[in-house]
Scaffold this motif. Structure first.
Motif, PDB file in Angstrom:
ATOM      1  N   THR A  66       0.853  -1.183   0.000  1.00 15.84           N
ATOM      2  CA  THR A  66       0.000   0.000   0.000  1.00 15.84           C
ATOM      3  C   THR A  66       0.892   1.237   0.000  1.00 15.84           C
ATOM      4  OG1 THR A  66      -0.185  -0.345   2.383  1.00 15.84           O
ATOM      5  CG2 THR A  66      -2.100  -0.922   1.054  1.00 15.84           C
ATOM      6  N   GLN A  67       0.491   2.223  -0.782  1.00 14.22           N
ATOM      7  CA  GLN A  67       1.265   3.456  -0.858  1.00 14.22           C
ATOM      8  C   GLN A  67       0.538   4.577  -0.123  1.00 14.22           C
ATOM      9  OE1 GLN A  67       2.436   4.342  -4.919  1.00 14.22           O
ATOM     10  NE2 GLN A  67       4.417   3.471  -4.459  1.00 14.22           N
ATOM     11  N   THR A  68       1.261   5.226   0.746  1.00 12.09           N
ATOM     12  CA  THR A  68       0.687   6.348   1.472  1.00 12.09           C
ATOM     13  C   THR A  68       1.589   7.565   1.308  1.00 12.09           C
ATOM     14  OG1 THR A  68       1.757   5.465   3.444  1.00 12.09           O
ATOM     15  CG2 THR A  68      -0.608   5.093   3.246  1.00 12.09           C
ATOM     16  N   THR A  69       0.973   8.721   1.324  1.00 17.77           N
ATOM     17  CA  THR A  69       1.722   9.966   1.210  1.00 17.77           C
ATOM     18  C   THR A  69       1.963  10.530   2.606  1.00 17.77           C
ATOM     19  OG1 THR A  69       0.569  10.356  -0.864  1.00 17.77           O
ATOM     20  CG2 THR A  69       1.809  12.209   0.049  1.00 17.77           C
ATOM     21  N   MET A  70       3.231  10.773   2.881  1.00 20.92           N
ATOM     22  CA  MET A  70       3.606  11.357   4.165  1.00 20.92           C
ATOM     23  C   MET A  70       4.059  12.796   3.929  1.00 20.92           C
ATOM     24  SD  MET A  70       3.273   9.174   6.745  1.00 20.92           S
ATOM     25  CE  MET A  70       4.424   9.712   8.012  1.00 20.92           C
ATOM     26  N   TRP A  71       3.549  13.693   4.741  1.00 20.66           N
ATOM     27  CA  TRP A  71       3.958  15.085   4.651  1.00 20.66           C
ATOM     28  C   TRP A  71       4.948  15.385   5.765  1.00 20.66           C
ATOM     29  CZ3 TRP A  71       2.653  18.425   0.794  1.00 20.66           C
ATOM     30  CH2 TRP A  71       1.644  18.020  -0.083  1.00 20.66           C
ATOM     31  N   VAL A  72       6.001  16.091   5.398  1.00 23.01           N
ATOM     32  CA  VAL A  72       7.032  16.434   6.373  1.00 23.01           C
ATOM     33  C   VAL A  72       7.185  17.949   6.423  1.00 23.01           C
ATOM     34  CG1 VAL A  72       9.452  16.117   7.069  1.00 23.01           C
ATOM     35  CG2 VAL A  72       8.243  14.251   5.926  1.00 23.01           C
ATOM     36  N   CYS A  73       7.095  18.483   7.608  1.00 23.72           N
ATOM     37  CA  CYS A  73       7.270  19.920   7.807  1.00 23.72           C
ATOM     38  C   CYS A  73       8.726  20.209   8.123  1.00 23.72           C
ATOM     39  CB  CYS A  73       6.374  20.396   8.950  1.00 23.72           C
ATOM     40  SG  CYS A  73       6.668  22.125   9.380  1.00 23.72           S
ATOM     41  N   HIS A  74       9.308  21.147   7.358  1.00 23.34           N
ATOM     42  CA  HIS A  74      10.720  21.485   7.579  1.00 23.34           C
ATOM     43  C   HIS A  74      10.881  22.553   8.650  1.00 23.34           C
ATOM     44  CE1 HIS A  74      12.108  18.965   4.286  1.00 23.34           C
ATOM     45  NE2 HIS A  74      11.060  19.385   3.608  1.00 23.34           N
ATOM     46  N   GLN A  75       9.779  23.096   9.078  1.00 27.73           N
ATOM     47  CA  GLN A  75       9.817  24.151  10.096  1.00 27.73           C
ATOM     48  C   GLN A  75       9.938  23.545  11.497  1.00 27.73           C
ATOM     49  OE1 GLN A  75       9.546  27.213   8.473  1.00 27.73           O
ATOM     50  NE2 GLN A  75      10.295  28.181  10.352  1.00 27.73           N
ATOM     51  N   CYS A  76       9.072  22.579  11.781  1.00 28.02           N
ATOM     52  CA  CYS A  76       9.059  22.002  13.137  1.00 28.02           C
ATOM     53  C   CYS A  76       9.359  20.511  13.146  1.00 28.02           C
ATOM     54  CB  CYS A  76       7.706  22.274  13.801  1.00 28.02           C
ATOM     55  SG  CYS A  76       6.325  21.381  13.049  1.00 28.02           S
ATOM     56  N   GLY A  77       9.501  19.931  11.975  1.00 29.19           N
ATOM     57  CA  GLY A  77       9.850  18.516  11.905  1.00 29.19           C
ATOM     58  C   GLY A  77       8.650  17.580  12.055  1.00 29.19           C
ATOM     59  N   HIS A  78       7.464  18.136  12.117  1.00 25.43           N
ATOM     60  CA  HIS A  78       6.261  17.312  12.252  1.00 25.43           C
ATOM     61  C   HIS A  78       5.987  16.561  10.955  1.00 25.43           C
ATOM     62  CE1 HIS A  78       2.383  16.072  13.695  1.00 25.43           C
ATOM     63  NE2 HIS A  78       1.739  16.698  12.713  1.00 25.43           N
TER      64      HIS A  78
END
Ligand SMILES: [Zn+2]
Length: 82
Positions: A66-78
């Motif tokens: 299964t393919q899922t999209t992960m979002w990564v914030c470069h500001q806070c690392g969330h």
């Protein structure tokens, strides 16, 4: 897309491939049409060879991906799922 934690727009998406192993099972129709007489033949003529095969053959497994999209914030690392 904005980060839900710090509301920054400095976020990037990553495609993550997740895989899990599932045991392959015969379905109901296989048992109805083939399974029952195949089991009789097997037990009458091939009991011993079947047991040997069962011991030495590897477990049949299906690979489910299964393919899922992960979002990564470069500001806070969330990071979070889309
Ligand atoms: Zn953030």
């Amino acid at each position: 897309m904005t980060c839900p934690k710090c509301h920054s727009t400095n976020v990037t998406a990553q495609i993550v491939t997740e895989s899990e192993l599932k045991n392959a099972h015969h379905n109901v129709f296989w048992w109805l049409f083939i399974g029952w007489w195949w089991m009789i033949i097997k037990w009458v003529f091939l009991t011993i060879p079947a047991l040997i095969i069962k011991i030495f053959s590897p477990k049949r497994q299906k690979l489910k991906q299964t393919q899922t999209t992960m979002w990564v914030c470069h500001q806070c690392g969330h990071n979070w799922r889309a």
